[in-house]
Design an enzyme around this catalytic site. Structure first.
Site, PDB file in Angstrom:
ATOM      1  N   SER A 251       0.831  -1.191   0.000  1.00 39.83           N
ATOM      2  CA  SER A 251       0.000   0.000   0.000  1.00 39.83           C
ATOM      3  C   SER A 251       0.878   1.258   0.000  1.00 39.83           C
ATOM      4  CB  SER A 251      -0.954  -0.045   1.198  1.00 39.83           C
ATOM      5  OG  SER A 251      -2.067   0.759   0.957  1.00 39.83           O
ATOM      6  N   ASP A 478      -8.992  -4.262  -5.991  1.00 41.27           N
ATOM      7  CA  ASP A 478      -8.502  -3.509  -4.830  1.00 41.27           C
ATOM      8  C   ASP A 478      -9.280  -2.203  -4.678  1.00 41.27           C
ATOM      9  OD1 ASP A 478      -6.912  -2.012  -2.951  1.00 41.27           O
ATOM     10  OD2 ASP A 478      -5.225  -3.314  -3.444  1.00 41.27           O
ATOM     11  N   HIS A 508      -7.730  -5.757  -0.639  1.00 43.28           N
ATOM     12  CA  HIS A 508      -6.574  -4.864  -0.700  1.00 43.28           C
ATOM     13  C   HIS A 508      -5.297  -5.688  -0.662  1.00 43.28           C
ATOM     14  CE1 HIS A 508      -4.281  -1.272  -0.346  1.00 43.28           C
ATOM     15  NE2 HIS A 508      -4.019  -1.361   0.940  1.00 43.28           N
TER      16      HIS A 508
END
Length: 539
Positions: A251, A478, A508
């Protein structure tokens, strides 16, 4: 979004892991705009970064870390118990590493970064350290890595697994803003004002929060940005005794990894970027992309519910009807919050956060279904608990510092500052992108409006000519870092550096989905040096 202590149930555990990216708040800026010098900040230019790193005192580059069994996480890290040993009895060890507060003055004041490691199982075939950043920005690596350490057991065969609290996070000069009671009140406030009076309360609340951050952590705010975190990682590489930085970024950790590769291309080892931040989008574009991403995830959740027929607890025979029910619930909460946990109520804002929390992983879709069903019956406890997990609130009422760190790092990075009128003008585009999440993400653009430190860039530079291959993995489903970001990152890293891989899934990130194709490709690269073919698809 925010991180939380590791929950006990597998579903909430997945939600906590997913909570590693800014959500319901603009992501840190992305790529191509360079590292413009900012007033009061030492973010600097890439050339200045190399020069500063070159002059780091030998006392810092040669420091000897003192490792010892890890204590229980601090409140700023999320609290909880000391990490339990890994399979085979490996003990988690913790230490602190000194870094310059200001890399423009490398011989000046220092701050301590908190580190954690688990040693490689096969010491004879050990490659080095594999450094993790789990995102946020604001996630405590010291608390997160042991919570999910068994997920990386295969990688521990040849690497010391290492993570850290980046500057401003957890035990690493953690940014402090408001206290627990103030944060409870803040999260109950309306995050999507509808009239002049609500707009006034919203802007005043933001100013109050910013003032608290400046009062409690003003001396650190200019130095918590991503460029300095990347410099810290290169110093960490040297202190750990590695010629190259082997890295796993998730991320926001992908943005940090991209900035590191740009600043130190010759030092890049085997690196994986998973759940990729688009480095070509500014804060507004990133937030708009998230609105679309979370709406897509909600669409997929609703379609799945319909496909299960009578097993689905939510009213509606089509995905559209289920989503209309969600919107209707949020409209009702705007007028009258529901009973939540103890004396705390489930507000519209908290419910929106809770819904987003459950969309981070397909494993938590059942919790979302249950939470919506219970809220429809007048009980808001589950949706509020999901919101708490992303806001960093533990069951005892204490907050970690992930929200404060998130704001501080984002605002140190992004130079964008939106006025009230500018924000209101952009709301229609956000509403078009997502009827459920658009308003909240649109109003989130004002989080840095009154920040006392100027931001470093519009988008960061992640070009890394000459670096070793960097494996970049995008997930088509995602919600928080939309799939297109992976392609953009691979292209910006440069030809021969960015290697793109696609995972056709939900949630995610890709590696922690458990998909064997993804894990085989990542393991093959990190452990054996086999670079997957560009364009590889798993799913």
């Amino acid at each position: 979004m925010r991180t939380s202590p590791a929950p006990t149930s597998p579903a909430l555990r997945a939600a906590a892991l997913a909570a590693t990216v800014t959500v319901l708040f603009p992501l840190a800026g992305c790529s191509d705009g360079g590292d413009a010098e900012s007033a009061g900040s030492s973010q600097g230019t890439p050339r200045a970064a190399e020069a500063a790193a070159a002059t780091t005192p030998a006392g810092l580059t040669s420091q000897q870390l003192k490792w010892s069994p890890c204590p229980a996480p601090s409140q700023a890290q999320g609290g909880g118990a000391s990490p339990t040993p890994l399979p085979g009895g490996a003990v988690w060890e913790c230490s602190f590493m000194e870094v310059p507060r200001d890399y423009a003055k490398p011989g000046g004041d220092t701050i301590e970064l908190a580190l954690i490691r688990a040693k490689a199982m096969d010491r004879k075939k050990r490659i080095g350290s594999l450094i993790f950043n789990f995102g946020g920005p604001g996630a405590s690596g010291v608390a997160t890595l042991p919570a999910f350490g068994t997920d990386y057991d295969k990688l521990r065969t040849r690497y010391d697994l290492v993570s850290f609290d980046p500057r401003g996070v957890g035990r690493s000069a953690g940014v402090e803003c408001e206290d627990d009671a103030q944060l409870d009140a803040r999260y109950e406030e309306d995050g999507t004002p509808d009239d002049a009076a609500e707009e006034k309360r919203f802007t005043e609340d933001t100013k109050t929060y910013v003032a608290a951050c400046e009062k409690n952590s003003g001396k650190d705010l200019p130095y918590v940005g991503t460029t300095n975190a990347a410099r810290d990682m290169d110093l960490m590489r040297q202190v750990l005794g590695d010629d190259k930085l082997h890295y796993f970024g998730i991320s926001y950790g992908t943005e940090l990894g991209g900035v590191y590769a740009h600043l130190f291309p010759a030092h890049v080892g085997r690196a994986v970027l998973d759940a990729v931040v688009d480095p070509t989008e500014d804060a507004e574009q990133s937030s708009l992309g998230q609105a679309k991403g979370f709406q897509l995830a909600l669409d997929d959740f609703a379609k799945d519910c319909v496909d299960r027929g009578d097993a689905c607890k939510l009213p509606g025979s089509t995905a559209k009807e289920i989503e209309q029910g969600v919107s209707g619930l949020l409209e009702q909460l705007e007028k009258k919050p529901l009973p939540g946990i103890g004396s705390r109520k489930l507000t519209q804002t908290q419910a929106t956060t809770g819904i987003a929390a459950a969309l981070y992983s397909k494993e938590t879709w059942p919790l979302l279904e249950q939470g919506l069903d219970e809220a429809d019956g007048g009980d808001g406890a589950l949706l509020l608990a999901l919101a708490d997990s992303l806001n960093g609130r533990s069951e005892d009422g204490h907050y970690d510092n992930s929200a404060a760190a998130n704001t501080a790092i984002n605002c140190a990075d992004s130079e964008e500052r939106f006025t009230l009128d500018e924000t209101k003008a952009k709301l229609p585009a956000f509403r078009d992108a997502s009827p459920v999440f658009g308003d909240y993400l649109g109003w989130g653009l004002m989080a840095c409006t009154d920040w006392p430190v100027a931001g470093a860039w519009n988008t960061p530079d992640v070009s890394a000519k000459g670096a070793a291959p960097v494996l970049v993995i995008g997930n088509t489903g995602d919600p928080a870092t939309p799939y297109a970001g992976a392609k953009a990152m691979a292209e910006e890293l440069g030809e021969g550096v960015g290697v793109e891989m696609t995972y056709r899934g939900e949630g995610h990130g890709a590696y922690n989905s458990g998909n064997s194709c993804v894990q085989k490709a990542v393991g093959g690269y990190l452990l054996e040096g086999r670079v997957p073919a560009d364009g590889t698809v798993c799913g």
